[in-house]
Design a protein around this motif. Structure first.
Motif, PDB file in Angstrom:
ATOM      1  N   THR A 100       0.850  -1.189   0.000  1.00 32.87           N
ATOM      2  CA  THR A 100       0.000   0.000   0.000  1.00 32.87           C
ATOM      3  C   THR A 100       0.888   1.242   0.000  1.00 32.87           C
ATOM      4  N   PHE A 101       0.327   2.338  -0.458  1.00 30.11           N
ATOM      5  CA  PHE A 101       1.054   3.603  -0.466  1.00 30.11           C
ATOM      6  C   PHE A 101       0.073   4.726  -0.181  1.00 30.11           C
ATOM      7  N   SER A 102       0.576   5.922  -0.039  1.00 28.64           N
ATOM      8  CA  SER A 102      -0.275   7.077   0.251  1.00 28.64           C
ATOM      9  C   SER A 102      -0.057   8.154  -0.796  1.00 28.64           C
ATOM     10  N   PHE A 103      -1.018   9.041  -0.912  1.00 26.01           N
ATOM     11  CA  PHE A 103      -0.871  10.178  -1.807  1.00 26.01           C
ATOM     12  C   PHE A 103      -1.793  11.296  -1.352  1.00 26.01           C
ATOM     13  N   VAL A 104      -1.518  12.490  -1.854  1.00 26.41           N
ATOM     14  CA  VAL A 104      -2.334  13.668  -1.566  1.00 26.41           C
ATOM     15  C   VAL A 104      -2.909  14.173  -2.881  1.00 26.41           C
ATOM     16  N   THR A 105      -4.215  14.397  -2.906  1.00 20.67           N
ATOM     17  CA  THR A 105      -4.860  14.862  -4.133  1.00 20.67           C
ATOM     18  C   THR A 105      -4.997  16.384  -4.127  1.00 20.67           C
ATOM     19  N   ALA A 106      -4.673  16.974  -5.258  1.00 23.40           N
ATOM     20  CA  ALA A 106      -4.834  18.420  -5.424  1.00 23.40           C
ATOM     21  C   ALA A 106      -6.254  18.734  -5.862  1.00 23.40           C
ATOM     22  N   ALA A 107      -6.710  19.919  -5.525  1.00 23.55           N
ATOM     23  CA  ALA A 107      -8.005  20.378  -6.033  1.00 23.55           C
ATOM     24  C   ALA A 107      -7.920  20.506  -7.546  1.00 23.55           C
ATOM     25  N   GLY A 108      -8.939  20.043  -8.223  1.00 24.71           N
ATOM     26  CA  GLY A 108      -8.947  20.131  -9.676  1.00 24.71           C
ATOM     27  C   GLY A 108      -8.121  19.078 -10.368  1.00 24.71           C
ATOM     28  N   ASN A 109      -7.771  17.986  -9.652  1.00 21.94           N
ATOM     29  CA  ASN A 109      -7.000  16.920 -10.288  1.00 21.94           C
ATOM     30  C   ASN A 109      -7.802  16.295 -11.436  1.00 21.94           C
ATOM     31  N   ALA A 110      -7.097  15.649 -12.353  1.00 22.10           N
ATOM     32  CA  ALA A 110      -7.720  15.162 -13.585  1.00 22.10           C
ATOM     33  C   ALA A 110      -8.704  14.024 -13.360  1.00 22.10           C
ATOM     34  N   PHE A 111      -8.680  13.412 -12.179  1.00 24.81           N
ATOM     35  CA  PHE A 111      -9.496  12.223 -11.935  1.00 24.81           C
ATOM     36  C   PHE A 111     -10.795  12.524 -11.192  1.00 24.81           C
ATOM     37  N   GLY A 112     -10.981  13.781 -10.815  1.00 24.93           N
ATOM     38  CA  GLY A 112     -12.200  14.164 -10.122  1.00 24.93           C
ATOM     39  C   GLY A 112     -12.294  13.661  -8.703  1.00 24.93           C
ATOM     40  N   VAL A 113     -11.163  13.281  -8.108  1.00 21.35           N
ATOM     41  CA  VAL A 113     -11.147  12.815  -6.720  1.00 21.35           C
ATOM     42  C   VAL A 113     -11.078  14.030  -5.799  1.00 21.35           C
ATOM     43  N   ILE A 114     -11.828  14.013  -4.722  1.00 24.89           N
ATOM     44  CA  ILE A 114     -11.868  15.154  -3.813  1.00 24.89           C
ATOM     45  C   ILE A 114     -10.489  15.402  -3.205  1.00 24.89           C
ATOM     46  N   PRO A 115     -10.145  16.650  -2.930  1.00 29.19           N
ATOM     47  CA  PRO A 115      -8.853  16.939  -2.304  1.00 29.19           C
ATOM     48  C   PRO A 115      -8.759  16.269  -0.938  1.00 29.19           C
ATOM     49  N   GLY A 116      -7.617  15.735  -0.643  1.00 33.23           N
ATOM     50  CA  GLY A 116      -7.416  15.071   0.637  1.00 33.23           C
ATOM     51  C   GLY A 116      -6.235  14.139   0.587  1.00 33.23           C
ATOM     52  N   THR A 117      -6.098  13.323   1.630  1.00 28.06           N
ATOM     53  CA  THR A 117      -4.983  12.386   1.740  1.00 28.06           C
ATOM     54  C   THR A 117      -5.499  10.961   1.737  1.00 28.06           C
ATOM     55  N   ALA A 118      -4.964  10.163   0.847  1.00 27.32           N
ATOM     56  CA  ALA A 118      -5.238   8.729   0.843  1.00 27.32           C
ATOM     57  C   ALA A 118      -4.132   8.046   1.630  1.00 27.32           C
ATOM     58  N   ASN A 119      -4.494   7.374   2.707  1.00 23.32           N
ATOM     59  CA  ASN A 119      -3.495   6.710   3.547  1.00 23.32           C
ATOM     60  C   ASN A 119      -3.258   5.260   3.149  1.00 23.32           C
ATOM     61  N   VAL A 120      -4.259   4.643   2.536  1.00 26.62           N
ATOM     62  CA  VAL A 120      -4.135   3.253   2.091  1.00 26.62           C
ATOM     63  C   VAL A 120      -4.581   3.185   0.640  1.00 26.62           C
ATOM     64  N   ALA A 121      -3.625   3.012  -0.259  1.00 23.19           N
ATOM     65  CA  ALA A 121      -3.924   2.944  -1.688  1.00 23.19           C
ATOM     66  C   ALA A 121      -3.183   1.775  -2.314  1.00 23.19           C
ATOM     67  N   VAL A 122      -3.779   1.214  -3.352  1.00 19.71           N
ATOM     68  CA  VAL A 122      -3.129   0.156  -4.127  1.00 19.71           C
ATOM     69  C   VAL A 122      -3.270   0.511  -5.604  1.00 19.71           C
ATOM     70  N   GLY A 123      -2.373  -0.019  -6.407  1.00 16.30           N
ATOM     71  CA  GLY A 123      -2.438   0.228  -7.840  1.00 16.30           C
ATOM     72  C   GLY A 123      -2.125  -1.026  -8.621  1.00 16.30           C
ATOM     73  N   ASP A 124      -2.604  -1.071  -9.843  1.00 19.65           N
ATOM     74  CA  ASP A 124      -2.349  -2.200 -10.734  1.00 19.65           C
ATOM     75  C   ASP A 124      -2.473  -1.686 -12.160  1.00 19.65           C
ATOM     76  N   GLY A 125      -1.855  -2.372 -13.095  1.00 22.48           N
ATOM     77  CA  GLY A 125      -1.976  -1.955 -14.478  1.00 22.48           C
ATOM     78  C   GLY A 125      -0.781  -2.373 -15.304  1.00 22.48           C
ATOM     79  N   TYR A 126      -0.743  -1.838 -16.508  1.00 19.45           N
ATOM     80  CA  TYR A 126       0.317  -2.160 -17.467  1.00 19.45           C
ATOM     81  C   TYR A 126       1.142  -0.910 -17.739  1.00 19.45           C
ATOM     82  N   TYR A 127       2.448  -1.058 -17.584  1.00 22.29           N
ATOM     83  CA  TYR A 127       3.385   0.049 -17.768  1.00 22.29           C
ATOM     84  C   TYR A 127       4.584  -0.426 -18.585  1.00 22.29           C
ATOM     85  N   LEU A 128       5.137   0.486 -19.364  1.00 20.06           N
ATOM     86  CA  LEU A 128       6.418   0.246 -20.021  1.00 20.06           C
ATOM     87  C   LEU A 128       7.431   1.235 -19.452  1.00 20.06           C
ATOM     88  N   MET A 129       8.583   0.719 -19.037  1.00 18.06           N
ATOM     89  CA  MET A 129       9.683   1.575 -18.622  1.00 18.06           C
ATOM     90  C   MET A 129      10.677   1.609 -19.771  1.00 18.06           C
TER      91      MET A 129
END
Length: 252
Positions: A166-195
């Protein structure tokens, strides 16, 4: 003797100007775009760990110069730091962009990805968030990753990268995803990436995206990306070459 020395100095200055102009204007024709193997590490972090940093970067951006909604150079460079340069996807659309990237930095390219956190669902446990993220990404049935129209990998489905914990993040007002501003203390991610390894000095067209037909949901970006020298590297080069010219200019 002074006239000869001054002539040499002028030549040295001309060489300095020519070399600097060459670094700025001439791409390296033989440079190739290289995809790192799944699970690789860059600067001590796995690609999965870099995906955590990608989400932290993505949510930190407000509506001004946001690379998810604006294809300008200012937007692409907003919030970037460190050895990896993050490319933006879309939130479910197609986009055409054109911007420069530092030629000596790795590029993290999201094909299709998602995060889930307690900011969006305060009652969900980390295990539940992980299970939901896994189930959704399991449904991905199309991926695109090309450079100049050529596939970057034979099987893009090998490049799935989940966040290791798990990881944490802080969302800015007006972020591209429409998530309310605040702090996520428990987050997970998944997907496909190329480095991608650093592309050096050159211009390439990257096409990347993915989709889930059962939703439906799809994202695709066509980005004209030009690798350029870092400003700091150019400054050091200029100082060194001007120093050489100054030595040549001194009368003897």
């Amino acid at each position: 003797m002074k006239r000869t020395s001054m002539t040499r100095g002028a030549r040295a200055l001309a060489v300095a100007a020519t070399l600097t102009a060459a670094l700025l204007a001439v791409p390296t024709a033989e440079a190739a775009v290289t995809v790192l193997a799944p699970g690789s590490s860059v600067a001590g972090k796995t690609i999965g760990q870099w995906s955590e940093a990608w989400w932290q970067w993505a949510f930190s951006l407000d509506a001004i110069d946001n690379p998810f909604t604006d294809g300008s150079q200012a937007a692409a460079s907003n919030g970037q730091s460190g050895p990896v340069f993050f490319l933006a996807g879309t939130t479910g659309s197609t986009a055409t962009r054109s911007f420069n990237v530092p030629g000596d930095k790795y590029l993290l390219v999201p094909l299709i990805n998602l995060e889930l956190s307690d900011l969006e669902d305060p009652t969900a446990s980390a295990a539940h968030l992980r299970a939901m993220a896994t189930d959704i990404i399991d449904m991905v049935d199309s991926l695109t990753g090309k450079v100049d129209g050529i596939d970057l990998a034979a099987d893009l489905f090998l490049y799935r990268e989940a966040t290791p914990g798990t990881f944490s993040f802080v969302t800015a007002a007006g972020n591209a995803f429409g998530v309310i501003p605040g702090t996520a203390n428990v987050a997970v991610g998944d997907g496909y990436y190329l480095m991608l390894a650093p592309i050096g000095l050159g211009t390439y067209t990257l096409t990347y995206g993915g989709g889930i037909s059962t939703f439906p949901f799809a994202t695709e970006v066509e980005a004209t990306v030009t690798g350029v020298p870092e400003p700091a590297a150019l400054g050091l080069l200029a100082v060194g070459l001007i120093g050489l010219a100054w030595v040549r200019l001194r009368p003897v």
